[in-house]
Design a protein around this motif. Structure first.
Motif, mmCIF file in Angstrom:
data_model
loop_
_atom_site.group_PDB
_atom_site.id
_atom_site.type_symbol
_atom_site.label_atom_id
_atom_site.label_comp_id
_atom_site.label_asym_id
_atom_site.label_seq_id
_atom_site.Cartn_x
_atom_site.Cartn_y
_atom_site.Cartn_z
ATOM 1 N N TRP A 254 0.803 -1.221 0.000
ATOM 2 C CA TRP A 254 0.000 0.000 0.000
ATOM 3 C C TRP A 254 0.838 1.273 0.000
ATOM 4 O O TRP A 254 0.292 2.358 -0.115
ATOM 5 N N LYS A 255 2.141 1.142 0.190
ATOM 6 C CA LYS A 255 2.971 2.345 0.250
ATOM 7 C C LYS A 255 3.091 2.962 -1.137
ATOM 8 O O LYS A 255 3.472 2.294 -2.093
ATOM 9 N N TRP A 256 2.763 4.200 -1.231
ATOM 10 C CA TRP A 256 2.781 4.869 -2.527
ATOM 11 C C TRP A 256 3.613 6.148 -2.495
ATOM 12 O O TRP A 256 3.867 6.751 -3.534
ATOM 13 N N SER A 257 4.047 6.548 -1.289
ATOM 14 C CA SER A 257 4.837 7.768 -1.177
ATOM 15 C C SER A 257 5.927 7.565 -0.135
ATOM 16 O O SER A 257 5.699 6.918 0.895
ATOM 17 N N ASP A 258 7.100 8.128 -0.403
ATOM 18 C CA ASP A 258 8.196 8.035 0.569
ATOM 19 C C ASP A 258 8.068 9.096 1.658
ATOM 20 O O ASP A 258 8.742 9.024 2.679
ATOM 21 N N LYS A 259 7.201 10.064 1.431
ATOM 22 C CA LYS A 259 7.085 11.176 2.377
ATOM 23 C C LYS A 259 6.018 10.902 3.418
ATOM 24 O O LYS A 259 5.009 10.259 3.133
ATOM 25 N N THR A 260 6.267 11.424 4.630
ATOM 26 C CA THR A 260 5.242 11.379 5.664
ATOM 27 C C THR A 260 4.114 12.325 5.266
ATOM 28 O O THR A 260 4.357 13.431 4.781
ATOM 29 N N ARG A 261 2.921 11.882 5.452
ATOM 30 C CA ARG A 261 1.767 12.687 5.043
ATOM 31 C C ARG A 261 1.269 13.498 6.246
ATOM 32 O O ARG A 261 0.954 12.935 7.300
ATOM 33 N N PHE A 262 1.210 14.808 6.084
ATOM 34 C CA PHE A 262 0.858 15.703 7.181
ATOM 35 C C PHE A 262 -0.496 16.358 6.953
ATOM 36 O O PHE A 262 -0.995 16.456 5.832
ATOM 37 N N THR A 263 -1.052 16.841 8.054
ATOM 38 C CA THR A 263 -2.221 17.708 8.000
ATOM 39 C C THR A 263 -1.991 18.839 8.982
ATOM 40 O O THR A 263 -1.366 18.633 10.031
ATOM 41 N N ASN A 264 -2.432 20.024 8.650
ATOM 42 C CA ASN A 264 -2.240 21.144 9.578
ATOM 43 C C ASN A 264 -3.241 22.243 9.269
ATOM 44 O O ASN A 264 -3.852 22.262 8.187
ATOM 45 N N GLY A 265 -3.391 23.140 10.208
ATOM 46 C CA GLY A 265 -4.316 24.239 9.991
ATOM 47 C C GLY A 265 -4.225 25.274 11.083
ATOM 48 O O GLY A 265 -3.619 25.048 12.138
ATOM 49 N N GLU A 266 -4.795 26.437 10.814
ATOM 50 C CA GLU A 266 -4.834 27.519 11.782
ATOM 51 C C GLU A 266 -6.206 28.167 11.754
ATOM 52 O O GLU A 266 -6.898 28.141 10.743
ATOM 53 N N TYR A 267 -6.535 28.706 12.898
ATOM 54 C CA TYR A 267 -7.799 29.429 13.023
ATOM 55 C C TYR A 267 -7.540 30.669 13.882
ATOM 56 O O TYR A 267 -6.835 30.591 14.903
ATOM 57 N N ILE A 268 -8.057 31.807 13.468
ATOM 58 C CA ILE A 268 -8.041 32.991 14.329
ATOM 59 C C ILE A 268 -9.428 33.610 14.283
ATOM 60 O O ILE A 268 -10.098 33.607 13.243
ATOM 61 N N GLY A 269 -9.829 34.127 15.416
ATOM 62 C CA GLY A 269 -11.147 34.743 15.475
ATOM 63 C C GLY A 269 -11.181 35.873 16.484
ATOM 64 O O GLY A 269 -10.440 35.860 17.486
ATOM 65 N N PHE A 270 -12.006 36.838 16.193
ATOM 66 C CA PHE A 270 -12.165 37.962 17.120
ATOM 67 C C PHE A 270 -13.639 38.289 17.224
ATOM 68 O O PHE A 270 -14.377 38.253 16.237
ATOM 69 N N GLU A 271 -14.041 38.634 18.431
ATOM 70 C CA GLU A 271 -15.433 39.032 18.634
ATOM 71 C C GLU A 271 -15.528 40.050 19.763
ATOM 72 O O GLU A 271 -14.725 40.049 20.707
ATOM 73 N N GLN A 272 -16.493 40.922 19.647
ATOM 74 C CA GLN A 272 -16.707 41.947 20.680
ATOM 75 C C GLN A 272 -18.040 42.627 20.419
ATOM 76 O O GLN A 272 -18.500 42.699 19.274
ATOM 77 N N LYS A 273 -18.591 43.153 21.486
ATOM 78 C CA LYS A 273 -19.786 43.968 21.351
ATOM 79 C C LYS A 273 -19.428 45.423 21.599
ATOM 80 O O LYS A 273 -18.738 45.751 22.573
ATOM 81 N N PHE A 274 -19.873 46.281 20.693
ATOM 82 C CA PHE A 274 -19.693 47.721 20.850
ATOM 83 C C PHE A 274 -21.086 48.302 21.039
ATOM 84 O O PHE A 274 -21.858 48.390 20.073
ATOM 85 N N ASP A 275 -21.397 48.672 22.253
ATOM 86 C CA ASP A 275 -22.750 49.124 22.560
ATOM 87 C C ASP A 275 -23.770 48.091 22.076
ATOM 88 O O ASP A 275 -23.758 46.979 22.526
ATOM 89 N N ASN A 276 -24.567 48.505 21.076
ATOM 90 C CA ASN A 276 -25.622 47.592 20.636
ATOM 91 C C ASN A 276 -25.194 46.686 19.496
ATOM 92 O O ASN A 276 -25.984 45.883 19.011
ATOM 93 N N ILE A 277 -23.978 46.872 19.033
ATOM 94 C CA ILE A 277 -23.519 46.063 17.896
ATOM 95 C C ILE A 277 -22.480 45.035 18.349
ATOM 96 O O ILE A 277 -21.513 45.398 19.037
ATOM 97 N N GLY A 278 -22.699 43.818 17.976
ATOM 98 C CA GLY A 278 -21.722 42.779 18.256
ATOM 99 C C GLY A 278 -21.153 42.243 16.958
ATOM 100 O O GLY A 278 -21.881 42.080 15.977
ATOM 101 N N ILE A 279 -19.853 42.008 16.930
ATOM 102 C CA ILE A 279 -19.191 41.507 15.731
ATOM 103 C C ILE A 279 -18.354 40.295 16.086
ATOM 104 O O ILE A 279 -17.631 40.306 17.086
ATOM 105 N N SER A 280 -18.476 39.303 15.279
ATOM 106 C CA SER A 280 -17.642 38.117 15.433
ATOM 107 C C SER A 280 -17.113 37.744 14.053
ATOM 108 O O SER A 280 -17.884 37.647 13.094
ATOM 109 N N THR A 281 -15.825 37.562 13.945
ATOM 110 C CA THR A 281 -15.245 37.227 12.653
ATOM 111 C C THR A 281 -14.104 36.246 12.844
ATOM 112 O O THR A 281 -13.448 36.237 13.889
ATOM 113 N N SER A 282 -13.889 35.422 11.853
ATOM 114 C CA SER A 282 -12.807 34.441 11.971
ATOM 115 C C SER A 282 -12.345 33.987 10.596
ATOM 116 O O SER A 282 -13.072 34.104 9.594
ATOM 117 N N LEU A 283 -11.123 33.502 10.566
ATOM 118 C CA LEU A 283 -10.536 32.917 9.361
ATOM 119 C C LEU A 283 -9.978 31.550 9.707
ATOM 120 O O LEU A 283 -9.505 31.339 10.831
#
Lengths: 730, 217
Positions: A254-283
């Motif tokens: 079943w070996k088809w690649s000499d390389k180790t197979r990796f997975t990775n990822g990142e997440y960032i998010g920010f949220e806050q309420k300003f008076d009556n408005i709340g904002i939440s955003t992320s990537l």
């Protein structure tokens, strides 16, 4: 016009006369362990005001309707409480929640389209919260749903209590909702799990059984409702990074690649309420080399949520989610000797997807007895399949629009009415499905009666009209009835019956392709009728000494006109063709039982579930395709001070019947090869917040036994995988 | 810190582990339980019976896992997948392209004598008659092409290469080669395919201009 004027006047009055700034801050902790509860819901009843606790268990609400208010605090695994508070932002109140050994006290919204505790619901439901999703390092919602009792997957197609098989990427007998609104692709009608913002999830509610009386088409076998988090009142920056690697294949062949197979990822998010408005955003970014040849993945996604509180009783929320994904197109293996290589012809093909959905949600509390909301959602989906030389092999673009206006009327303490009106429209432009438009309209009504404190009943009905332009109109009436009885404290009996249906997707009606790898062509099936089901369930829950719970449910579904592909000779076309037909009458019977217990001041928890399905074709007597007969799951979790860990074990019996035609026609060499599934996942984590570092570090080992199995014919599931995760918030 | 004392152990043992067949497991369980409790300093609030049952279950699961196999293996490929393989040798020049629409192998579990070709086709698609899923490669005349076919285990009395010579999928087919057929030996050879058996050497000669007897009406 008059209504519009009133609406605008309400908005302007809110803007001109801003609300008083009564605020309250606090910290929600566990009564038993005194540790912070992350993600607890804190809201003011009969208003749109609410928030959730952060990683340190803290919350703040800055726009209380008055100096004296009541808060309802709830969290999965804890008993919800009402707390009377006085506005004083200088004092941080500490609220202790007693843990519940089971989820009966958890607040849910999916069963009856309103908030109620799980023990009030007359049907079987399961819940997974953000903590479970995070602790299992789920990158997509389907990763987390695999831990739900009675659920299994045929790769990406979800199956609740054997309701669904594998429909080759078109149609879903499970309805996916995000914050109560449907999220199915307009062309194929399938669930696109990657469209759901995994790190914004507060909880996922899974309704088992037909739900068409409230949710209409698609809710034949169940409903998944993904509920996103409330926006934090205080500035909150969240981040997460994960990196993992796959173990080498167990066999040299079943070996088809000499390389180790990796997975990775990142997440960032920010949220806050300003008076009556709340904002939440992320990537979010995730890369996966893939453990199979040409099974790689690159995905970028973004999320934005803006909530404006006109007043304590009115709010408007706008949410947009989008992602761009490119992945290798691995459809099935070459053969079992080359199980990690694609069949000839698939090599180097890729699929690119661009999808986004926008949701607008207006909530209004007229008074404590009358409230409602209006939701509008637009889901755009575009995907194309390209060969190595960028030749366009397939392309489809669709837009799905849904508008849902709902009102709730608490007539008295014994009677709660829910009414709603829904409109939907799908537009498709596709190389495979053609250019088509469908429209739908629905009305629903539900009444909940509480005859006595320990006995209640629910009755509802929904009328649906669906029409694909150029085809005849389909009308559906789907009723439901349920009741719940608590003979004594800690004991609940429930029973329900409901009708479900699924209108054929545009994909099933109009698919037309000769790109099948053989001389056979797939032709449109415009005569298809909707599928139907009658679902019955009777069950009960028994608490044992306050620390343990047993639940059992017996169920039956009678399915008719199930849509399945068939191979035929077409005299007119002078060719062998595949077309969809309403051909199967089926019955699914079974039971599901679970035991959940906690010890050592609830530091150690244990859960075991078993689900038995007897799913037969009533015409041929054969077992339904792609359905397992047995599903068992067990989980042991331990949490002490800053450390926690656990082991999950899942068993799914060998699928007895598969699609022989698919194997012959594709062809899929060794496609018949399949085994029972045994999966062990292990996790260990440390929350360093308590020693001054706002970081949670964890190690997950998926498929610890390095067991080789298939969820879908010709597709080896992921081997053992190690994932290290760091996450935190500021 | 509370630890398990002798009376606890004795009591537990007498209540839950009487079955001698499970004595070894019970000792292992008691060691694990005692160490677990003492190392974490937990207050003992639970009943031994329930925990014993749960631990039995965990041990049972562990034994199942240890005892179970490793799932799918590449070995399965050579053991299972019944079928046959061989070569197609083209003895004559190819016909014009417009009369060579398709070229397949069919394996029929009976002698198709005076059969309507449409009945053959229906049996192909119902799975009763096996056929090669892809059009055979048409190389230069005189060349030899290899093929493989996975089939349902049964006895195949008639294995042939069939040519679609016109646009009609339903009627314009003819047999251009039969396994085991020759003028000297006109009876087709039988191939018996059983479970876990893959047969090689099913070689067929094809001559587009000297056809074998046609079994179709």
């Amino acid at each position: 016009m008059m209504k519009n004027s009133i609406f605008i006047a309400i908005i302007f009055s809110s803007l001109i006369f801003p609300q008083s700034k009564n605020s309250v801050r606090g910290k929600v902790i566990s009564f038993e362990e005194k540790s912070p509860i992350i993600g607890a819901s804190v809201f003011v009843p009969n208003t749109s005001i609410g928030t959730s606790t952060g990683i340190d268990g803290k919350f703040i609400i800055t726009n209380l309707p008055s100096a004296n208010a009541t808060l309802i605090i709830s969290a999965i695994g804890f008993k919800p409480i009402n707390v009377a508070v006085e506005s004083d932002s200088a004092i941080e109140m500490v609220i202790e929640l007693s843990s519940s050994p089971v989820q009966t006290q958890t607040v849910v919204v999916t069963a009856n389209k309103r908030q109620q505790t799980l023990e009030e619901v007359p049907v079987s439901m399961s819940i997974i919260d953000a903590k479970l999703i995070s602790s299992r390092t789920a990158i997509s919602v389907d990763d987390a749903l695999r831990y739900i009792p009675g659920v299994n997957f045929n790769q990406t197609q979800m199956n609740i209590r054997a309701s669904s098989g594998y429909s080759r990427g078109v149609g879903s007998r499970v309805l996916m909702l995000v914050d109560g609104m449907p999220l199915l692709a307009g062309d194929t009608g399938e669930i696109t799990f990657e469209s759901i913002p995994i790190f914004q999830i507060d909880r996922v509610e899974v309704l088992k059984g037909a739900g068409s009386a409230l949710y209409g088409s698609g809710a034949l076998g169940g409903v998944i409702n993904v509920l996103t988090k409330e926006i934090s009142e205080e500035p909150l920056f969240r981040w997460k990074t994960y990196s993992g690697m796959y173990s080498s294949p167990k066999f040299d062949e079943w070996k088809w690649s000499d390389k180790t197979r990796f997975t990775n990822g990142e997440y960032i998010g920010f949220e806050q309420k300003f008076d009556n408005i709340g904002i939440s955003t992320s990537l979010h970014r995730t890369f996966d080399d893939g453990y199979r040849e040409n099974d790689w993945l690159r995905r970028y996604s973004g999320f934005l949520k803006i909530k404006y509180d006109f007043s304590p009783t009115q709010a408007f929320t706008f949410t947009t989610t989008g992602f761009l994904q490119q992945r290798g197109d691995f459809l099935w293996w070459k053969n079992l000797t080359n199980a990690l290589r694609p069949a000839d012809g698939q090599r180097n093909a890729s699929v690119t997807s661009l999808r986004w959905n926008n949701t607008a949600h207006y909530t209004l509390y007229v008074n404590e007895n009358i409230f409602g909301d209006v939701k509008v959602v637009h889901f755009h989906s575009n995907w194309h399949r390209d060969s190595l030389n960028l030749k366009r092999m397939d392309e489809s673009s669709s837009d799905a629009f849904t508008v849902d206006a709902q009102g709730n009327l608490i007539v008295n303490k014994q009677n709660i009415l829910t009414v709603g009106i829904v409109g939907n429209r799908e537009e498709v432009q596709s190389m495979t499905f053609g250019t088509h438009v469908s429209n739908g309209f629905a009305l629903y009504l539900q009444d909940e009666f509480t005859f006595m404190q320990n006995f209640s009943a629910t009755a509802g009905v929904r009328y649906d009209v669906q029409q694909v332009k150029g085809l005849s109109q389909n009308e559906q009436i789907n009723p439901k009835f349920g009741m719940r009885y608590s003979p004594y404290e800690g004991s609940t009996l429930r029973a329900s019956v409901g009708r479900g249906f699924r209108a054929p997707s545009i994909g099933e009606l109009y698919v037309s392709t000769s790109n099948t790898g053989s001389s056979i062509v797939v032709v449109p099936s415009t005569y298809l009728k909707p599928e139907h089901s009658w679902s019955y369930e009777i069950g009960g829950t028994q608490l044992i000494s306050g620390e343990s719970m047993v639940d059992i449910a017996f169920f039956q579904s009678d399915l008719s006109d199930l849509i399945e592909p068939s191979v035929e000779l077409d005299q007119t076309l002078n060719a062998a063709v595949v077309r969809f037909r309403n051909i199967t009458q089926a019955r699914i019977q079974g039971f599901e039982t679970g035991y959940h217990s906690q010890w050592f001041d609830r530091a150690l928890s244990f859960e075991v579930n078993y689900n038995y399905n007897w799913a037969v074709n009533r015409e041929t007597g054969s077992f339904l395709k792609y359905r397992p007969r047995h599903i068992a799951m067990t989980n042991i979790s331990y949490e002490q001070a800053m450390f926690n860990g656990g082991i999950d074990f899942r068993f799914i019996s060998r699928v007895e019947e598969i699609d022989d035609n698919l194997i012959k026609l594709a062809p899929i060499n060794n496609g018949e090869q399949r085994v029972p599934i045994y999966i062990v996942d292990v996790r260990i984590a440390a929350n360093l917040t308590e020693i001054g570092y706002p970081i949670n570090a964890s190690l997950n080992i998926h498929n610890l036994l390095h067991y080789n199995y298939v969820e879908l014919i010709g597709n080896i599931a992921p081997p053992r995988q190690f994932v290290v995760t760091l996450e935190g918030s500021l | 810190m509370k630890v398990l004392n002798r009376s606890h152990l004795k009591n537990t043992q007498s209540m839950s582990f009487r079955d001698t067949k499970h004595r070894e497991i019970s000792i292992l369980f008691l060691i694990i339980k005692t160490r677990f409790l003492t190392s974490f300093g937990m207050t003992i609030k639970f009943t031994f019976e329930i925990v014993s049952d749960i631990c039995y279950f965990i041990i049972f699961i562990f034994l199942v896992l240890v005892g179970c196999d490793k799932g799918l293996t590449p070995v399965s490929n050579t053991v299972i997948s019944p079928g046959f393989s061989g070569t197609i040798t083209y003895k004559s020049p190819f016909p014009p392209t417009d009369s060579l629409i398709d070229l397949r192998i069919v394996a029929v579990p009976y002698y198709p004598v005076d059969t309507l070709f449409q009945d053959i086709l229906l049996k192909v698609f119902s799975g009763e008659i096996a056929y090669s899923p892809n059009k055979l490669s048409t190389l230069d005349s005189g060349a030899t092409a290899s093929y493989e076919m996975l089939v349902t285990p049964k006895t195949y009395y008639y294995i042939a290469v069939v040519q679609q010579y016109g646009p009609s999928t339903f009627s314009q087919w003819r047999v251009v080669g039969v396994y085991g057929y020759s003028l000297a030996s006109p009876t087709p050879k039988t191939v018996i395919v059983t479970d876990n058996k893959f047969i090689s050497g099913i070689n067929i000669d094809v001559d587009f201009y000297n056809l074998p007897p046609q079994p179709f009406k």
